[in-house]
Design a protein around this motif. Structure first.
Motif, mmCIF file in Angstrom:
data_model
loop_
_atom_site.group_PDB
_atom_site.id
_atom_site.type_symbol
_atom_site.label_atom_id
_atom_site.label_comp_id
_atom_site.label_asym_id
_atom_site.label_seq_id
_atom_site.Cartn_x
_atom_site.Cartn_y
_atom_site.Cartn_z
ATOM 1 N N VAL A 230 0.785 -1.050 0.013
ATOM 2 C CA VAL A 230 -0.025 0.005 0.021
ATOM 3 C C VAL A 230 1.056 1.273 -0.038
ATOM 4 O O VAL A 230 1.981 1.466 0.914
ATOM 5 C CB VAL A 230 -0.961 0.018 1.189
ATOM 6 N N ALA A 231 0.550 2.092 -1.035
ATOM 7 C CA ALA A 231 1.415 3.527 -1.040
ATOM 8 C C ALA A 231 0.569 4.328 -0.844
ATOM 9 O O ALA A 231 -0.698 4.567 -1.582
ATOM 10 C CB ALA A 231 2.031 3.546 -2.482
ATOM 11 N N VAL A 232 0.982 5.407 0.005
ATOM 12 C CA VAL A 232 0.415 6.848 -0.033
ATOM 13 C C VAL A 232 1.394 8.067 -0.176
ATOM 14 O O VAL A 232 2.582 8.179 0.424
ATOM 15 C CB VAL A 232 -0.123 6.955 1.647
ATOM 16 N N ILE A 233 1.028 8.788 -1.188
ATOM 17 C CA ILE A 233 2.100 9.751 -1.741
ATOM 18 C C ILE A 233 1.172 11.041 -1.706
ATOM 19 O O ILE A 233 0.091 11.201 -2.050
ATOM 20 C CB ILE A 233 2.432 9.303 -3.169
ATOM 21 N N HIS A 234 1.984 12.039 -1.112
ATOM 22 C CA HIS A 234 1.358 13.476 -1.054
ATOM 23 C C HIS A 234 2.319 14.139 -2.135
ATOM 24 O O HIS A 234 3.550 14.292 -1.807
ATOM 25 C CB HIS A 234 1.757 14.013 0.316
ATOM 26 N N TYR A 235 1.533 14.780 -3.073
ATOM 27 C CA TYR A 235 2.165 15.748 -4.213
ATOM 28 C C TYR A 235 1.942 17.096 -4.202
ATOM 29 O O TYR A 235 0.867 17.300 -3.513
ATOM 30 C CB TYR A 235 1.566 15.130 -5.674
ATOM 31 N N ARG A 236 2.672 17.794 -4.414
ATOM 32 C CA ARG A 236 2.769 19.266 -4.223
ATOM 33 C C ARG A 236 1.403 19.571 -5.371
ATOM 34 O O ARG A 236 1.552 19.315 -6.619
ATOM 35 C CB ARG A 236 3.693 19.923 -4.462
ATOM 36 N N GLY A 237 0.611 20.293 -4.823
ATOM 37 C CA GLY A 237 -0.612 20.740 -5.814
ATOM 38 C C GLY A 237 -0.135 21.647 -6.766
ATOM 39 O O GLY A 237 -0.791 21.778 -7.904
ATOM 40 N N ASP A 238 0.936 22.285 -6.489
ATOM 41 C CA ASP A 238 1.295 23.458 -7.727
ATOM 42 C C ASP A 238 2.327 22.668 -8.882
ATOM 43 O O ASP A 238 2.618 23.382 -9.574
ATOM 44 C CB ASP A 238 1.955 24.535 -6.892
ATOM 45 N N ARG A 239 2.451 21.311 -8.518
ATOM 46 C CA ARG A 239 3.710 20.807 -9.380
ATOM 47 C C ARG A 239 2.948 19.641 -10.319
ATOM 48 O O ARG A 239 3.528 19.127 -11.206
ATOM 49 C CB ARG A 239 4.781 20.352 -8.747
ATOM 50 N N PHE A 240 1.731 18.869 -9.747
ATOM 51 C CA PHE A 240 1.316 17.841 -10.477
ATOM 52 C C PHE A 240 -0.150 17.891 -10.832
ATOM 53 O O PHE A 240 -1.008 18.609 -10.081
ATOM 54 C CB PHE A 240 1.409 16.489 -9.594
ATOM 55 N N SER A 241 -0.504 17.329 -11.690
ATOM 56 C CA SER A 241 -1.888 16.888 -12.122
ATOM 57 C C SER A 241 -1.997 15.459 -12.553
ATOM 58 O O SER A 241 -1.137 15.090 -13.069
ATOM 59 C CB SER A 241 -2.575 18.039 -13.206
ATOM 60 N N PHE A 242 -3.429 14.868 -12.296
ATOM 61 C CA PHE A 242 -3.823 13.803 -12.925
ATOM 62 C C PHE A 242 -4.676 13.830 -13.808
ATOM 63 O O PHE A 242 -5.917 14.470 -13.677
ATOM 64 C CB PHE A 242 -3.915 12.852 -11.765
ATOM 65 N N THR A 243 -4.460 13.090 -15.096
ATOM 66 C CA THR A 243 -5.650 12.952 -16.005
ATOM 67 C C THR A 243 -5.814 11.276 -16.023
ATOM 68 O O THR A 243 -4.982 10.452 -16.256
ATOM 69 C CB THR A 243 -5.169 13.379 -17.357
ATOM 70 N N VAL A 244 -7.316 10.980 -16.040
ATOM 71 C CA VAL A 244 -7.533 9.705 -16.287
ATOM 72 C C VAL A 244 -8.168 9.460 -17.629
ATOM 73 O O VAL A 244 -8.998 10.371 -18.032
ATOM 74 C CB VAL A 244 -8.562 9.324 -15.199
ATOM 75 N N THR A 245 -7.640 8.640 -18.572
ATOM 76 C CA THR A 245 -8.367 8.466 -19.856
ATOM 77 C C THR A 245 -8.908 7.009 -19.851
ATOM 78 O O THR A 245 -8.406 5.995 -19.348
ATOM 79 C CB THR A 245 -7.052 8.023 -20.666
#
Length: 249
Positions: A230-245
């Motif tokens: 199980v992985a929990v990752i916190h990304y900086r909101g000003d550096r990442f975005s996620f797109t689901v195709t």
């Protein structure tokens, strides 16, 4: 001139081949050594490496070119961009190589690791265990050193016993489990939600308290349905975005 050698991948025929190839090649590029060549093999050589048509390979390369990872020069060939920024948006389509690509291409500091009792919030994933192996890493931009995300992983002890912590500085956990440990990964479920940075996350990512972050949870299963990691990752909101195709085929 020596060409860059990408990793191999077993393609899933249920997903678009160009997408899988682009994600595998993306992970190879972002995880490369600074001393690796910048020139890619020809389209024909790459197509043979991945076992796909030249047309499929061309589509995969266009995806990477649009992202700014590579440049293509008529007559000269295709080259990796040496100064590419590593915080690009990630497209998730259910491929393990997409997860590897998502986690690749950053400097990584191992903040700690060791056994611990199964956290209460993870008990549903590890009902047969009293203890798991925990890993905590901080990732940063390769050029600036700016922290971009921090990750915690909880792994079954029998798998952790075969993990060299130094490998987690070089590669993502998914790649280590699959390619080094030899874990039989069947699927990974991803959940991404918006959250507010708590004091520890704000300190690690060097953002103001209560800044927006992306909270990612990934659960890795084997073919028997057992949770491996199980992985929990916190990304900086000003550096990442996620797109689901979503694939309509």
């Amino acid at each position: 001139m020596t060409s860059f050698a990408p990793d191999s991948v077993v393609l899933n025929r249920k997903l678009p081949l160009w997408y899988q190839v682009s994600q595998s090649l993306r992970a190879s590029i972002l995880g490369r050594s600074p001393h690796d060549p910048l020139r890619l093999p020809t389209e024909e050589q790459l197509a043979g490496h991945y076992g796909v048509s030249v047309l499929t390979m061309r589509q995969a390369l266009k995806e990477l070119e649009d992202e700014g990872l590579i440049t293509r020069h008529r007559r000269r060939g295709t080259f990796i961009e040496p100064d590419v920024r590593r915080g690009a948006p990630v497209r998730l389509l259910g491929s393990v190589d997409a997860i590897v690509a998502q986690q690749s291409g950053m400097t990584t500091e191992l903040l700690g690791h060791g056994g611990q009792p199964v956290p209460a919030e993870l008990a549903e994933y590890f009902p047969d265990l009293a203890e798991v192996a925990a890993y905590h890493r901080l990732r940063g931009d390769e050029k600036t050193g700016e922290p971009t995300n921090h990750a915690r992983n909880w792994v079954r002890p029998e798998l952790a016993a075969r993990i060299d912590p130094e490998d987690l500085v070089r590669w993502p956990m998914t790649k280590v489990l699959r390619d080094v440990v030899g874990a039989d990964i069947s699927r990974i479920t991803d959940t991404v939600e918006a959250r507010i940075a708590d004091p520890e996350t704000a300190r690690l990512l060097q953002v103001p308290l209560l800044s927006p972050i992306l909270h990612y949870t990934g659960v890795t299963y084997d073919t028997g349905g057992r949770v491996l990691d199980v992985a929990v990752i916190h990304y900086r909101g000003d550096r990442f975005s996620f797109t689901v195709t979503l694939d309509a085929t």
